[in-house]
Enzyme design. Structure first.
Site: not given
Length: 673
Positions: A49, A247, A378-379
């Site tokens: 990331e 994120c 994502n999440e």
């Protein structure tokens, strides 16, 4: 949780021996010919990331910050140096609709200046790492109506002394933009260098994409990646590379989400975007953190190929970060997001006759990247995510039925949010569910048996983000110490023991710059000249480079080793090399002597290798000053008979490899013992 595991955890944290007074059963049994499950080649991988300055200022080797003047402050990273600056000497101009992806450029108007009187200096990303004797490649886009301005390019040390230089005399271009290139060699090493571009003569010159790359990039690719950082990944022999996050995929809002199509094509046409870690944490603001996308989706796929890893891209599912704005696209407007996913598969796998396969081929890779895995969201969590995931799943599976989809289990490994998602995803027969765990070391010890009772026939698990937090999640005091790495190793034996459930796993985050981080802990730390593997990195390496092909039972008192007598273990057979691989973690403060009986082996012959990681204390870390304070060391000893006698050091991670197995026979075992 069993009382025995809680006692193990309490003792581990207190760093005292947990062995009771009575004699212990010191015999461990490995049923070497009972194949419990295949271990997937993707079992141990890496998660990338762009956080902690790991892309721009990190693995992407560009040394110039704000090279195209597109930061919110156009001259961020740049200063004027020379004699008195007059109005109009330097101008920031905007092409607006003529170049929407990269509209700004700088205009310089020197007037009969001598060398050194008129120039601009770039500070780099917390300085520039300059190495003595290394070639540096300078380039810029420029145009000038008439010749007359000479360009001096210089590398400066922290004292503003010249440690490398070259001079260029650009030709007139009229209104046409051209690329100017030159190379220079550094005469000294400097961790906090700068780049000076001076102008001599009279006239007007427009400049854009001012760039400087070291000559020692990975595979020698111009404009490529920092070789020492890529080598650290290659040394892990990872099964997959997940990218670009994290994120940043979600974005603070949907306008700041990651859009893969804006990260491919010519570098000068890729549109810069603010990095959400620029402003995410008040305690670690990074106002100069942007994404130039010099490291874009093509480069990520290429990197995965270079290091022998399956590419695993993650795409936005129509939802921004739910911790920030929770903005989402209505279901009836989701089609462009779904089309992006379909187009990405074509970009990766289509031949040159397809629209997006042609784009890949034109970028220099006519062969497909053979994409098999794709993450949706994502999440993300809640019914909103499930609703959008169903739309993506239907469209992708109809066109690409063999594509394996990675789905989100949210931000936590337990609780109402996790239970809802896990239940819904399993009802959907999701291919692979991505579980994340950022918890204290105790949690990892307590959960080493987490997957022992998972459904063996249902959705598989991707342990997509995990790292033991020595203090607490989102704490600046988290350390990459031996206590955390030891707990992770214990947990990882449980992941591997359950390879028929867990098919992928990766530590996160991956990289962090010592002068530009937002989150700790992190697996690999860098400065402008050096790279340091943490104890957590070397634990990952011990597991990933010692991955067998099939799990076999390893038992003590007829039960899997998941905390009994301070021990955590997994065992595998590598049928390609005819080796038995045993991983043993001792979290006790005492050394332990163990006998390992090998059932199903008629005899052993040859040498056994024993790799050991240990430390003088649980708080020991690797650092720039002591990069190898904790690393694996190798011992060799002769193996014979049908058992092994091993000494397990206090607080140690051990990998034992035994070659030349003479197995009675392989047989498929049923239920996990």
């Amino acid at each position: 949780m069993l009382v025995k595991n809680i006692s193990v955890v309490a003792a581990f944290v207190a760093s005292v021996c947990i062995m009771p007074a009575q004699a212990q059963n010191n015999t461990i049994v490995v049923k070497a010919n009972q194949l419990k499950a295949d271990i997937q080649p993707t079992m141990w991988g890496v998660f990338f990331e762009d956080i902690n300055m790991s892309a721009d200022g990190g693995i992407y080797a560009e040394l110039v910050k704000n090279r195209s003047f597109e930061f919110l402050k156009p001259l961020a990273g740049w200063t004027f140096k020379g004699k008195e600056r007059k109005e109009g000497d330097l101008l920031i101009l905007n092409r607006q609709d003529k170049q929407t992806n990269n509209p700004r450029f700088i205009q310089v108007n020197p007037n009969h200046t001598a060398k050194g009187d008129f120039g601009i200096i770039n500070e780099g990303f917390r300085g520039m790492g300059i190495k003595q004797g290394l070639r540096y490649d300078f380039s810029m886009l420029y145009r000038q109506p008439a010749a007359g301005v000479k360009v001096h390019v210089e590398l400066l040390n922290a004292k503003n002394e010249v440690i490398g230089k070259t001079t260029i005399s650009p030709v007139a271009t009229g209104k046409e933009w051209r690329k100017l290139e030159a190379s220079l060699e550094a005469t000294a090493t400097e961790p906090k260098g700068t780049l000076a571009v001076w102008f001599e003569g009279s006239g007007q010159m427009d400049l854009d994409m001012i760039s400087l790359f070291p000559g020692d990039t990975w595979k020698g690719r111009k404009g490529g990646m920092r070789a020492d950082m890529v080598q650290m990944l290659a040394d892990l022999k990872p099964g997959f590379l997940r990218f670009p996050g994290g994120c940043i995929v979600e974005g603070y809002d949907l306008s700041q989400r990651y859009q893969w199509k804006k990260t491919i094509g010519p570098i000068e046409e890729r549109q810069l975007l603010i990095n959400r870690w620029n402003f995410e944490f008040a305690h670690r603001p990074t106002p100069d953190y942007f994404q130039t996308f010099g490291l874009g989706f093509f480069e990520y796929f290429q990197l995965a190929e270079d290091i022998g890893a399956e590419p695993l891209p993650i795409l936005n599912c129509g939802m921004a970060c739910q911790f920030n704005t929770a903005e989402m696209v209505p279901l009836d407007q989701l089609d462009p997001y779904v089309q992006d996913a379909l187009d990405l598969i074509e970009f990766a796998n289509g031949d040159a006759s397809t629209k997006w396969g042609k784009v890949r081929a034109q970028m220099g890779h006519p062969e497909p990247f053979n994409l098999k895995l794709l993450g949706i969201g994502n999440e993300n969590w809640g019914p909103q995510y499930i609703d959008r995931l169903q739309v993506f799943t239907k469209a992708i599976k109809e066109k690409y039925p063999k594509m394996q989809l990675i789905t989100s289990a949210g931000t936590d490994p337990d609780g109402e949010r996790f239970d809802y998602l896990n239940g819904q995803l399993r009802k959907m027969n999701a291919d692979i569910i991505d579980e994340h765990y950022y918890r204290r070391p105790e949690w990892f010890l307590q959960n080493a048996a987490r997957y022992d009772n998972y459904d063996r026939n249902g959705s598989k698990v991707f342990a997509g983000e995990y790292a033991a937090q020595s203090d607490k999640t989102v704490s600046i005091h988290n350390k990459n110490n031996w206590r955390a790495a030891l707990a992770e190793a214990s947990f990882m034996t449980g992941l591997e023991r359950n390879a028929d459930v867990v098919v992928m796993a990766s530590y996160a985050p991956l990289f962090a710059h010592v002068d530009g981080w937002q989150w700790t802990p992190d697996m690999i730390w860098i400065d402008n000249l050096h790279v340091v593997g943490t104890p957590n990195y070397y634990v990952q390496k011990m597991f990933s480079t010692n991955r067998g092909t099939h799990i076999v039972p390893i038992l003590k008192n007829n039960a899997p080793l998941a905390g009994q007598d301070s021990l955590y273990a997994s065992a595998s057979v590598d049928k390609t090399t005819n080796e038995l691989i045993i991983k043993l973690v001792n979290v006790s403060a005492n050394g332990l002597q163990q006998e390992i009986k090998l059932d199903g082996v008629s005899k052993l012959s040859g040498n056994a290798r024993h790799y050991v990681m240990k430390a003088s204390g649980l708080d020991v870390e690797n650092s720039l000053k002591e990069p190898l304070a904790i690393v694996p060391v190798e011992e060799q000893w002769k193996a014979s008979g049908k058992s092994l006698k091993v000494n397990l050091a206090p607080h140690s991670v051990n990998v034992i490899r035994v070659k030349h197995l003479d197995l009675v026979s392989f047989k498929k075992a049923g239920k996990m013992e």
